[in-house]
Motif scaffolding. Structure first.
Motif, mmCIF file in Angstrom:
data_model
loop_
_atom_site.group_PDB
_atom_site.id
_atom_site.type_symbol
_atom_site.label_atom_id
_atom_site.label_comp_id
_atom_site.label_asym_id
_atom_site.label_seq_id
_atom_site.Cartn_x
_atom_site.Cartn_y
_atom_site.Cartn_z
ATOM 1 N N ARG A 16 0.855 -1.193 0.000
ATOM 2 C CA ARG A 16 0.000 0.000 0.000
ATOM 3 C C ARG A 16 0.886 1.236 0.000
ATOM 4 O O ARG A 16 1.811 1.353 0.809
ATOM 5 C CB ARG A 16 -0.866 -0.047 1.267
ATOM 6 C CG ARG A 16 -2.130 0.785 1.233
ATOM 7 C CD ARG A 16 -3.063 0.316 2.358
ATOM 8 N NE ARG A 16 -4.330 1.003 2.315
ATOM 9 C CZ ARG A 16 -4.743 1.885 3.218
ATOM 10 N NH1 ARG A 16 -3.966 2.182 4.243
ATOM 11 N NH2 ARG A 16 -5.921 2.461 3.109
ATOM 12 N N LEU A 17 0.602 2.151 -0.912
ATOM 13 C CA LEU A 17 1.318 3.422 -0.971
ATOM 14 C C LEU A 17 0.305 4.537 -0.759
ATOM 15 O O LEU A 17 -0.617 4.708 -1.560
ATOM 16 C CB LEU A 17 2.020 3.600 -2.319
ATOM 17 C CG LEU A 17 2.783 4.913 -2.499
ATOM 18 C CD1 LEU A 17 3.959 5.009 -1.518
ATOM 19 C CD2 LEU A 17 3.279 5.072 -3.938
ATOM 20 N N VAL A 18 0.469 5.297 0.325
ATOM 21 C CA VAL A 18 -0.417 6.414 0.637
ATOM 22 C C VAL A 18 0.261 7.701 0.189
ATOM 23 O O VAL A 18 1.380 8.005 0.623
ATOM 24 C CB VAL A 18 -0.744 6.465 2.136
ATOM 25 C CG1 VAL A 18 -1.580 7.708 2.461
ATOM 26 C CG2 VAL A 18 -1.497 5.206 2.563
ATOM 27 N N CYS A 265 4.044 2.326 2.761
ATOM 28 C CA CYS A 265 4.903 3.499 2.642
ATOM 29 C C CYS A 265 4.029 4.722 2.388
ATOM 30 O O CYS A 265 2.878 4.601 1.967
ATOM 31 C CB CYS A 265 5.917 3.341 1.510
ATOM 32 S SG CYS A 265 7.239 2.163 1.859
ATOM 33 N N ASN A 266 4.592 5.898 2.645
ATOM 34 C CA ASN A 266 3.821 7.134 2.598
ATOM 35 C C ASN A 266 4.656 8.234 1.938
ATOM 36 O O ASN A 266 5.849 8.362 2.205
ATOM 37 C CB ASN A 266 3.430 7.525 4.035
ATOM 38 C CG ASN A 266 2.753 8.869 4.134
ATOM 39 O OD1 ASN A 266 3.133 9.698 4.946
ATOM 40 N ND2 ASN A 266 1.741 9.112 3.324
ATOM 41 N N ILE A 267 4.015 9.002 1.055
ATOM 42 C CA ILE A 267 4.643 10.182 0.467
ATOM 43 C C ILE A 267 3.903 11.408 0.979
ATOM 44 O O ILE A 267 2.688 11.516 0.841
ATOM 45 C CB ILE A 267 4.607 10.149 -1.069
ATOM 46 C CG1 ILE A 267 5.342 8.917 -1.598
ATOM 47 C CG2 ILE A 267 5.229 11.416 -1.643
ATOM 48 C CD1 ILE A 267 5.232 8.734 -3.098
ATOM 49 N N ARG A 268 4.638 12.333 1.587
ATOM 50 C CA ARG A 268 4.060 13.534 2.160
ATOM 51 C C ARG A 268 3.981 14.650 1.110
ATOM 52 O O ARG A 268 4.641 14.584 0.074
ATOM 53 C CB ARG A 268 4.921 13.995 3.351
ATOM 54 C CG ARG A 268 5.010 12.975 4.473
ATOM 55 C CD ARG A 268 3.688 12.854 5.224
ATOM 56 N NE ARG A 268 3.410 14.088 5.949
ATOM 57 C CZ ARG A 268 2.330 14.837 5.781
ATOM 58 N NH1 ARG A 268 1.407 14.494 4.919
ATOM 59 N NH2 ARG A 268 2.164 15.948 6.480
ATOM 60 N N PRO A 269 3.178 15.693 1.346
ATOM 61 C CA PRO A 269 3.073 16.791 0.375
ATOM 62 C C PRO A 269 4.411 17.451 0.058
ATOM 63 O O PRO A 269 4.602 17.992 -1.036
ATOM 64 C CB PRO A 269 2.119 17.774 1.068
ATOM 65 C CG PRO A 269 1.325 16.939 2.006
ATOM 66 C CD PRO A 269 2.257 15.870 2.486
ATOM 67 N N SER A 270 5.338 17.413 1.004
ATOM 68 C CA SER A 270 6.679 17.978 0.782
ATOM 69 C C SER A 270 7.515 17.119 -0.161
ATOM 70 O O SER A 270 8.589 17.543 -0.603
ATOM 71 C CB SER A 270 7.418 18.098 2.112
ATOM 72 O OG SER A 270 7.614 16.805 2.681
#
Length: 430
Positions: A16-18, A265-270
């Motif tokens: 899962r990629l958020v 894993c997670n990708i933030r707005p930055s």
């Protein structure tokens, strides 16, 4: 035909990629966890598209597009268009449903989104607004608009001290009016701005059990009415298994990623790319950041995540320690200690030591101790073959992913052989 790929190199650990595409919201829910404050920050649509493309190539099961409030993205149409890059992976969008227009609804309907999630916290304006603001009529209008897109709808309810005892009234309302196919309950976590409001929001341990008892009592009747009700926070909070909802081998992918810490894993707005092995909400224990999608291709960051997880160098908190900090549960729970742990204090006092442990992967999951009905699994796959993916995890465990409902069935390799035989070879592609 079923999408079954027997090559374990194709299916990875990251399931899962958020993608948190925006760091702003038009609401100010007291349980939200954006960080210190909302500040306008957006992940460019081209980077969202690159992340989606990399997730598809890596064999990720689901990409989640969220924020903040995702519809505030200045290139929201381009973000939706990027979902057309997906063929195998599912795509889920999370919105508060308060900003939907006819044009937005048309864009959503044309997109390749697999499902849409929105938040409703109660069946009355008083209950719904107890932590979100009293905007239930507007949210229900938005929910009806979403329902008209033809996408499966999941309603998410944050259950807290003010609404949990009456949450099932909302479940029956959703089922009666056909407004959702799933109703997911989750507890507020001690994160971001929610920390300031946590004393009046937090569920105490007996209330976690109370919510799960409500789910257990009503799950079967609601399922018969077309609504899947579950409480995603029960296991991480209590360590107990919700057998009434998960009597066999199926759970939500959200539940799996709560319990198996090498799946998300997670990708933030930055642009920051994070492992989620020792994090909750927007909080990190130590440094979970692997880099930025602004500086490195997402494919490289995903590969690095896979390598770290495969070699076992990533660590997680013990379940009971995570519950102590994430939900402030147990006699040792102390918000000051947690603030020190996550670096949310200006005091010079050092962060407390936490003994991190190796990650227990999906092949060591408690759900594998549950019985398996081979014919029932085969019948499900035969009835909706285009809605499922079947992948082999690096541990050799087989994951059956129901894309439209984001449900995962976990099988041993020998059990999958039995299911495949029951389905018949004509239904399976290599």
């Amino acid at each position: 035909m079923l999408d079954f790929n027997p090559d374990p190199q194709i299916g990875g650990r990251v399931l899962r990629l958020v993608i948190d595409a925006v760091n702003e919201c038009n609401l100010r829910c007291t349980y939200c966890h954006p960080g210190e404050v909302w500040k306008r920050q957006q992940l460019p649509a081209r980077r969202v598209a690159a992340a989606i493309e990399a997730a598809e190539a890596a064999g990720v099961l689901e990409v989640v597009l969220t924020g903040g409030e995702i519809t505030l993205h200045e290139d929201f149409g381009a973000v939706l268009d990027a979902t057309n890059l997906l063929q195998r992976a599912a795509s889920t969008l999370i919105t508060n449903a308060t900003r939907l227009t006819a044009d937005t609804a048309e864009q959503l309907a044309r997109s390749n989104l697999t499902r849409i999630c929105t938040s409703v916290d109660g069946v009355t304006n008083e209950l719904h607004g107890s932590a979100r603001g009293k905007n239930l009529p507007k949210v229900l209008d938005g929910l009806r608009t979403l329902n008209g897109t033809g996408k499966p709808i999941t309603v998410i309810t944050v259950v807290h001290q003010r609404n949990w005892e009456r949450v099932v009234e909302l479940s029956y309302f959703l089922a009666e009016h056909g407004l959702a196919s799933q109703h997911h309950l989750c507890a507020p976590s001690f994160s971001g701005q929610a920390r300031a409001h946590y004393p009046e929001l937090r569920l105490r341990e007996h209330e976690f059990h109370g919510v799960q008892e409500i789910v257990d009592t009503n799950h079967r009747d609601l399922a018969a009415a077309g609504l899947y009700l579950t409480f995603n926070s029960f296991w991480p909070a209590t360590g107990l298994t919700p057998l009434a909802v998960n009597p066999s081998r199926t759970m939500t992918l959200q539940q799996l990623s709560e319990q198996v810490k090498d799946t998300l894993c997670n990708i933030r707005p930055s642009g920051e790319f994070r492992l989620q092995a020792a994090t909750w909400g927007r909080e990190m224990v130590g440094n979970a950041a692997l880099g930025s999608v602004s500086d490195a291709p997402v494919a490289d960051l995903l590969s690095r995540a896979e390598a770290i997880l495969a070699e076992g160098s990533a660590r997680q908190m013990p379940r009971e320690v995570e519950a102590r900090h994430k939900f402030q549960l147990g006699t040792a729970a102390n918000s000051t200690t947690t603030d020190l742990l996550i670096g949310r204090t200006d005091t010079p006092e050092p962060a407390p030591d936490v003994d991190l442990i190796p990650i227990r992967s999906v092949n060591d999951h408690w759900i594998l101790n549950n019985p398996i009905d081979v014919e029932a699994v085969a019948a499900q796959l035969r009835s909706r073959p285009n809605d499922h993916r079947v992948v082999r995890h690096p541990s050799e465990t087989i994951l059956l992913f129901d894309r439209s409902r984001s449900l995962v069935t976990v099988l041993r390799a020998t059990e999958w052989e039995q299911v495949a035989t029951a389905i018949g070879p004509e239904a399976v592609t290599a």
